[in-house]
Motif scaffolding. Structure first.
Motif, short mmCIF file in Angstrom:
data_model
loop_
_atom_site.label_atom_id
_atom_site.label_comp_id
_atom_site.label_asym_id
_atom_site.label_seq_id
_atom_site.Cartn_x
_atom_site.Cartn_y
_atom_site.Cartn_z
N ILE A 30 -2.83 1.46 -4.58
CA ILE A 30 -3.45 2.78 -4.41
C ILE A 30 -2.38 3.86 -4.50
O ILE A 30 -2.56 4.87 -5.19
N ARG A 31 -1.27 3.65 -3.82
CA ARG A 31 -0.20 4.64 -3.80
C ARG A 31 0.32 4.92 -5.21
O ARG A 31 0.52 6.08 -5.60
N ALA A 32 0.53 3.87 -6.00
CA ALA A 32 1.03 4.05 -7.37
C ALA A 32 0.02 4.83 -8.21
O ALA A 32 0.39 5.76 -8.95
N LEU A 33 -1.25 4.49 -8.10
CA LEU A 33 -2.28 5.19 -8.87
C LEU A 33 -2.43 6.64 -8.43
O LEU A 33 -2.59 7.55 -9.26
N LEU A 34 -2.38 6.88 -7.13
CA LEU A 34 -2.49 8.26 -6.64
C LEU A 34 -1.27 9.08 -7.02
O LEU A 34 -1.39 10.25 -7.40
N ASP A 35 -0.07 8.47 -6.92
CA ASP A 35 1.13 9.20 -7.33
C ASP A 35 1.00 9.64 -8.79
O ASP A 35 1.31 10.79 -9.13
#
Length: 162
Positions: A30-35
């Motif tokens: 999730i963090r990678a996609l949101l970043d």
């Protein structure tokens, strides 16, 4: 079973990864996609999280915002300064304690959040796409239960340290 609490080994099939590991992998994905989704508007996932906390809660002190955003106070202080410099939040003295500054969203901050909504909805949609409405509700309930349970454990441990 110790003290009425079952261990993770008792709750999981042999050879299965720990639930904590799966949650961490989900968080990283999730963090990678949101970043990636937030980069075009110049936000990090942590900044976005802080802005959404302010959107939901209203004005908060830096310490309150740190707790609700799961960040250390020092990290939040730096983030608040950066968000204030960009004009996304404004700080005003707390009415009953003028030494405490409350951070709140500006109109620009609200506009940036609104602009992020489609990209965030895309990630959320991908996460839940293959789940039935009942599975989505169960998934969310399980996650909320985990947040509350571990929040209680964290509070309990902090109270024993003091």
């Amino acid at each position: 079973m110790m003290g009425g609490v079952s261990t993770s080994a008792e709750q999981q099939p042999a050879g299965s990864p720990l639930t904590l590991y799966l949650v961490k992998r989900l968080e990283l994905a999730i963090r990678a996609l949101l970043d990636d989704a937030l980069r075009p508007v110049g936000l990090t996932t942590l900044q976005y999280t802080a802005l959404t906390v302010l959107e939901a809660s209203g004005a908060l002190s830096s310490a309150q915002l740190a707790r609700r955003s799961f960040l250390r106070p020092q990290t939040m202080h730096e983030m608040v300064l950066a968000l204030e410099k960009r004009g996304l939040i404004a700080r005003t003295p707390k009415p009953d304690n003028r030494r405490v500054l409350l951070a709140g969203l500006t109109d620009e901050g609200r506009a940036v959040l609104a602009g992020c909504a489609p990209a965030i909805a895309e990630v959320e949609g991908a996460l839940l796409a293959d789940l039935s409405p009942g599975q989505r509700a169960t998934f969310r309930e399980g996650l909320q239960h985990g947040v509350l349970a571990l929040g209680a454990l964290s509070s309990q441990r902090r109270s024993h340290e003091g």
